[in-house]
Design a protein around this motif. Structure first.
Motif, PDB file in Angstrom:
ATOM      1  N   GLY A   1     -18.539  20.035 -10.971  1.00 48.88           N
ATOM      2  CA  GLY A   1     -18.159  20.643  -9.701  1.00 48.88           C
ATOM      3  C   GLY A   1     -19.118  20.436  -8.544  1.00 48.88           C
ATOM      4  N   VAL A   2     -20.243  19.726  -8.766  1.00 48.73           N
ATOM      5  CA  VAL A   2     -21.208  19.560  -7.658  1.00 48.73           C
ATOM      6  C   VAL A   2     -20.742  18.518  -6.635  1.00 48.73           C
ATOM      7  CG1 VAL A   2     -23.204  20.320  -9.009  1.00 48.73           C
ATOM      8  CG2 VAL A   2     -22.672  17.869  -8.882  1.00 48.73           C
ATOM      9  N   GLY A   3     -19.797  17.669  -7.047  1.00 47.85           N
ATOM     10  CA  GLY A   3     -19.242  16.706  -6.097  1.00 47.85           C
ATOM     11  C   GLY A   3     -19.544  15.246  -6.396  1.00 47.85           C
ATOM     12  N   LYS A   4     -19.832  14.931  -7.649  1.00 53.01           N
ATOM     13  CA  LYS A   4     -20.150  13.539  -8.015  1.00 53.01           C
ATOM     14  C   LYS A   4     -18.968  12.601  -7.738  1.00 53.01           C
ATOM     15  CE  LYS A   4     -20.980  14.794 -12.217  1.00 53.01           C
ATOM     16  NZ  LYS A   4     -20.679  16.227 -12.042  1.00 53.01           N
ATOM     17  N   SER A   5     -17.787  12.993  -8.219  1.00 52.65           N
ATOM     18  CA  SER A   5     -16.607  12.134  -8.015  1.00 52.65           C
ATOM     19  C   SER A   5     -16.279  12.025  -6.534  1.00 52.65           C
ATOM     20  CB  SER A   5     -15.394  12.714  -8.743  1.00 52.65           C
ATOM     21  OG  SER A   5     -15.671  12.871 -10.101  1.00 52.65           O
TER      22      SER A   5
ATOM     23  N   SER B   1      -9.846  17.749  -1.496  1.00 52.20           N
ATOM     24  CA  SER B   1     -10.380  19.119  -1.605  1.00 52.20           C
ATOM     25  C   SER B   1      -9.912  19.810  -2.889  1.00 52.20           C
ATOM     26  CB  SER B   1      -9.989  19.939  -0.382  1.00 52.20           C
ATOM     27  OG  SER B   1      -8.588  19.968  -0.293  1.00 52.20           O
ATOM     28  N   GLN B   2      -9.001  19.199  -3.612  1.00 51.31           N
ATOM     29  CA  GLN B   2      -8.488  19.786  -4.867  1.00 51.31           C
ATOM     30  C   GLN B   2      -8.778  18.862  -6.053  1.00 51.31           C
ATOM     31  OE1 GLN B   2      -5.524  22.552  -4.469  1.00 51.31           O
ATOM     32  NE2 GLN B   2      -7.123  22.860  -2.959  1.00 51.31           N
ATOM     33  N   ALA B   3      -9.939  18.207  -6.034  1.00 44.87           N
ATOM     34  CA  ALA B   3     -10.239  17.204  -7.075  1.00 44.87           C
ATOM     35  C   ALA B   3     -10.259  17.829  -8.471  1.00 44.87           C
ATOM     36  CB  ALA B   3     -11.587  16.561  -6.773  1.00 44.87           C
ATOM     37  N   PHE B   4      -9.828  17.054  -9.462  1.00 47.32           N
ATOM     38  CA  PHE B   4      -9.863  17.517 -10.853  1.00 47.32           C
ATOM     39  C   PHE B   4     -11.217  17.189 -11.472  1.00 47.32           C
ATOM     40  CE2 PHE B   4      -5.249  16.815 -10.294  1.00 47.32           C
ATOM     41  CZ  PHE B   4      -4.806  18.080 -10.659  1.00 47.32           C
ATOM     42  N   HIS B   5     -11.614  17.969 -12.474  1.00 49.42           N
ATOM     43  CA  HIS B   5     -12.828  17.642 -13.214  1.00 49.42           C
ATOM     44  C   HIS B   5     -12.672  16.281 -13.890  1.00 49.42           C
ATOM     45  CE1 HIS B   5     -15.134  21.301 -12.815  1.00 49.42           C
ATOM     46  NE2 HIS B   5     -14.071  22.029 -13.089  1.00 49.42           N
ATOM     47  N   THR B   6     -13.757  15.530 -13.937  1.00 48.30           N
ATOM     48  CA  THR B   6     -13.743  14.231 -14.613  1.00 48.30           C
ATOM     49  C   THR B   6     -13.830  14.457 -16.123  1.00 48.30           C
ATOM     50  OG1 THR B   6     -14.916  13.321 -12.725  1.00 48.30           O
ATOM     51  CG2 THR B   6     -14.955  11.995 -14.742  1.00 48.30           C
TER      52      THR B   6
ATOM     53  N   GLY C   1     -28.515   1.024 -19.738  1.00 49.22           N
ATOM     54  CA  GLY C   1     -28.364  -0.090 -18.802  1.00 49.22           C
ATOM     55  C   GLY C   1     -28.279   0.334 -17.351  1.00 49.22           C
ATOM     56  N   ALA C   2     -28.371   1.648 -17.096  1.00 45.16           N
ATOM     57  CA  ALA C   2     -28.331   2.080 -15.693  1.00 45.16           C
ATOM     58  C   ALA C   2     -29.628   1.659 -14.998  1.00 45.16           C
ATOM     59  CB  ALA C   2     -28.156   3.594 -15.614  1.00 45.16           C
ATOM     60  N   ASP C   3     -29.473   1.176 -13.767  1.00 46.62           N
ATOM     61  CA  ASP C   3     -30.646   0.751 -12.981  1.00 46.62           C
ATOM     62  C   ASP C   3     -31.191   1.894 -12.145  1.00 46.62           C
ATOM     63  OD1 ASP C   3     -30.683  -2.194 -13.521  1.00 46.62           O
ATOM     64  OD2 ASP C   3     -28.647  -2.015 -12.752  1.00 46.62           O
ATOM     65  N   CYS C   4     -30.364   2.893 -11.880  1.00 44.74           N
ATOM     66  CA  CYS C   4     -30.790   4.026 -11.056  1.00 44.74           C
ATOM     67  C   CYS C   4     -29.947   5.240 -11.450  1.00 44.74           C
ATOM     68  CB  CYS C   4     -30.559   3.702  -9.575  1.00 44.74           C
ATOM     69  SG  CYS C   4     -31.045   5.029  -8.451  1.00 44.74           S
ATOM     70  N   CYS C   5     -30.572   6.405 -11.390  1.00 45.50           N
ATOM     71  CA  CYS C   5     -29.837   7.632 -11.726  1.00 45.50           C
ATOM     72  C   CYS C   5     -29.852   8.580 -10.520  1.00 45.50           C
ATOM     73  CB  CYS C   5     -30.494   8.285 -12.940  1.00 45.50           C
ATOM     74  SG  CYS C   5     -29.728   9.833 -13.408  1.00 45.50           S
ATOM     75  N   LEU C   6     -28.669   8.971 -10.096  1.00 45.85           N
ATOM     76  CA  LEU C   6     -28.537   9.914  -8.975  1.00 45.85           C
ATOM     77  C   LEU C   6     -28.353  11.315  -9.552  1.00 45.85           C
ATOM     78  CD1 LEU C   6     -26.089   7.706  -6.909  1.00 45.85           C
ATOM     79  CD2 LEU C   6     -28.394   8.264  -6.220  1.00 45.85           C
ATOM     80  N   LEU C   7     -29.406  12.116  -9.491  1.00 40.65           N
ATOM     81  CA  LEU C   7     -29.352  13.492  -9.999  1.00 40.65           C
ATOM     82  C   LEU C   7     -28.761  14.361  -8.897  1.00 40.65           C
ATOM     83  CD1 LEU C   7     -32.936  13.688 -11.549  1.00 40.65           C
ATOM     84  CD2 LEU C   7     -30.790  13.513 -12.821  1.00 40.65           C
ATOM     85  N   THR C   8     -27.600  14.930  -9.165  1.00 39.82           N
ATOM     86  CA  THR C   8     -26.839  15.602  -8.103  1.00 39.82           C
ATOM     87  C   THR C   8     -26.700  17.103  -8.371  1.00 39.82           C
ATOM     88  OG1 THR C   8     -25.566  13.549  -8.012  1.00 39.82           O
ATOM     89  CG2 THR C   8     -24.702  15.399  -6.764  1.00 39.82           C
TER      90      THR C   8
END
Ligand SMILES: Nc1nc2c(ncn2[C@@H]2O[C@H](COP(=O)(O)OP(=O)(O)OP(=O)(O)O)[C@@H](O)[C@H]2O)c(=O)[nH]1
Ligand SMILES: [Mg+2]
Length: 201
Positions: free
Chosen positions: A17-21, A34-39, A79-86
């Motif tokens: 719910g923090v807004g990653k998607s 504004s009504q996005a579903f959980h991934t 294999g991730a090159d960068c991690c976005l902690l949100t």
């Protein structure tokens, strides 16, 4: 400047719910729901961009933040090159969970040198009026935990979203350049009898 496009994998982690998607969708499709579903599990989208003269294909991996989907997301960290902690600035718990997300990433991505891994921290939903985490507090956490870049974003208002993904690319390129520099140093070292070039890394 290199003409070859570099493929970079960046991964978005953080509580449900923090807004990653929403951040990924705003950046790649310029849309906001504004009504996005959980991934459930993971999804990814690509976007080409140019940063400081380098052509990059950014492969953005969006993960499910809810605890019940842990086993579905962790296999994709490698294999991730960068991690976005949100986190979300209106949700204190999501900020306090940043350390857990960082640890989960380091463990499942099998990061060999966590101190030098490019993390970027995003405080999302700054359009909301009721904040539970101040900018100063978030900056302090970033300083203490590895001097990570901190950006405040709004997927809703499209604030700093492009800047955030470009910063992720810059962080990866900076690490890459440092590595290249080190390799060059060692190459020089092999062909010379002196100790010069061995001070890096
Ligand atoms: N006001 C505001 N709402 C946002 C923002 N970003 C996302 N939201 C809303 O917050 C809710 C959750 O957004 P998501 O993008 O689905 O969150 P997520 O982090 O992907 O959640 P999981 O998939 O469960 O991990 C949705 O209702 C979005 O519309 C923002 O910047 N501002
Ligand atoms: Mg999601």
């Amino acid at each position: 400047m290199s003409g070859k496009s570099l493929l970079l994998k960046v991964i978005l982690l953080g509580d449900g719910g923090v807004g990653k998607s929403s951040l990924m969708n705003r950046y790649v499709t310029n849309k906001f729901d504004s009504q996005a579903f959980h991934t459930i599990g993971v999804e990814f989208l690509n976007r080409d961009l140019e940063v400081d003269g380098r052509f990059v294909t950014l492969q953005i991996w969006d993960t499910a933040g809810q605890e019940r989907f842990k086993s579905l997301r962790t296999p994709f960290y490698r294999g991730a090159d960068c991690c976005l902690l949100t986190f979300s600035v209106d949700d204190r718990q999501s900020f306090e969970n940043l350390s857990n997300w960082q640890k989960e990433f380091v463990y499942y991505a099998d990061v060999k040198d966590p101190e030098h891994f490019p993390f970027v921290v995003l405080g999302n939903k700054i359009d909301k009026l009721e904040r539970q985490v101040s900018t100063e507090e978030a900056r302090a956490w970033c300083m203490e935990n590895g001097n990570y870049p901190y950006l405040e974003t709004s997927a809703k208002d499209d604030t700093n979203v492009t800047v955030a993904f470009e910063e992720a690319v810059r962080q990866v390129l900076a690490v890459e350049e440092q590595l290249e520099h080190c390799m060059l140093g060692h190459t020089v070292d092999l062909h010379s009898s002196s100790k010069s070039g061995s001070s890096c890394c």
